[in-house]
Design an enzyme around this catalytic site. Sequence first.
Site, short mmCIF file in Angstrom:
data_model
loop_
_atom_site.label_atom_id
_atom_site.label_comp_id
_atom_site.label_asym_id
_atom_site.label_seq_id
_atom_site.Cartn_x
_atom_site.Cartn_y
_atom_site.Cartn_z
N SER A 80 0.85 -1.19 0.00
CA SER A 80 0.00 0.00 0.00
C SER A 80 0.89 1.24 0.00
O SER A 80 1.99 1.21 0.53
CB SER A 80 -0.89 -0.02 1.24
N GLU B 161 -7.65 -9.69 -7.26
CA GLU B 161 -8.74 -8.74 -7.53
C GLU B 161 -8.81 -8.44 -9.02
O GLU B 161 -9.90 -8.30 -9.60
CB GLU B 161 -8.51 -7.45 -6.74
#
Length: 485
Positions: free
Chosen positions: A303, A316
């Site tokens: 992140s 994803e």
Amino acid sequence: MAARSKKAAKRRASKKTAAKRTSPKKGAAEGDLLRGRFAGGIHPALDRINRSYDTDCRMWPQDIAGSIAHATMLGAQGIVSKAAARRMVKGLQKVAAEFASRTFKPKPSDEDIHMAVERRLTELIGPDGARLHTARSRNDQVATDVRLYLASASESIEMYVQQTQRALLALAERDGEYVLPFYTHLQRAQPVVLGHVLLAYIEMLERDIVTARYELDDCPLGSCAGAGTSLPIDRRLTAKLLGFKRPSPNSLEAVSSRSDIARVLSGFAAIGVTLSRLGADLVLWSSREFGFARLGDSVSTGSSIMPQKRNPDGAELLRAKATRVTSALGRLFEVQRGLPMGYFKDLQEDKTALFEAEDAVEEMLEVACAMLGDIAFDEQRMRAAVEDPSGYLLATEAADFLVRAGVPFREAHEAVGGLVRAAEKAGVGLEGLPLETFRTAHKKFDANVMKVLTADGAVKARKVFGGPSPANVRRQVVRWRKKLG
Ligand code: ARG
């Protein structure tokens, strides 16, 4: 100041190029093979929307193969001299070599791959090159090229699918006996083993690839623009030379239909959808909430703000990128919807759909393989999810115990439902209830019921063909290993 004047200069420059790009070319461009009947050049905007070279140049091997077959046939039929046919074939092989070595230089006049190949051939061999397009149109040419392309694309996607199946199989061999819940409605349902889940994906991909497989059958070549030709061509010969079963029986259908692409694309879409579901499982499994799996460093992402994050971006994107494939299939149908019979330039958009879908599926399969190759499963977390007393995953075992004692299933279902209610109230699992309570719920319960109330026992007992007993799963693993090698 400096920045401002730079900006202004940039504006001036872009105005200039815009002006260049919007005025029609004066006179037909040199090398433009199609504009004999026009007094002037094509408007650049039309030229841009019309051209497809950048998209369809990937079909160069198919286009050249089709042209070689066509030239060979023209020679065999005496439509061109044998010597001319030989020169064409040789020239086409040279063009192929240029593509293969990435030295082929497209020209602005090359509207599409068909024009590019013909233009270059004529440059290489002179006037004989101008005979290649005898009794042929780009309409039958593109229909032929794309079918040849489908055959190789579906074969290559199948290889990627097999790699993914092998990656799943390797995990089934390694960790296949870990016990975990299977889910309905994302609620824990009953215990299974991990191998059963992994094999489910292998089977699903297999079903998908069956749809995506493509075998050459009807060859469109010789259908010309849609109404065939009066020249004495031999369509059987070209069909045979290119590996088709036969020439297509209707010239108009041959240049108008795109259903072969739709067939393969629906297989690709199915693969994409399966991978999206695998992606969804990987996202769930790697969450702290589930904790069933940990994706390796190479297939985890960080992140920009939270230093601790270990994100499953790849999984994803497996989920999301499937829409590229499914929407490409939709687009392919949409482009055809409402078209009268015959060839229309609309159909040129078929290839953007096909290639986009192919690229997306290939990329997804590679990522799926990578992720499956770097994943660790947490046996304890999986087992804990099964054995969590508040989950009541063994309730069906208790009901089946009664069925074995001759109780109708509906009656058993109700009795065990009552037991679950009682256990929930007491804050225990079914196995935590005293035998007394079982006996009050149904008189056919006896002490043996406790034996069926273990996760391992429950899984082992699911020996039904196609079921998740470890023995079954082992057999299936062996079957798939034999099949996939
Ligand atoms: N580039 C065209 C396509 O992909 C080839 C066929 C063009 N035919 C025509 N008559 N304009 O569909």
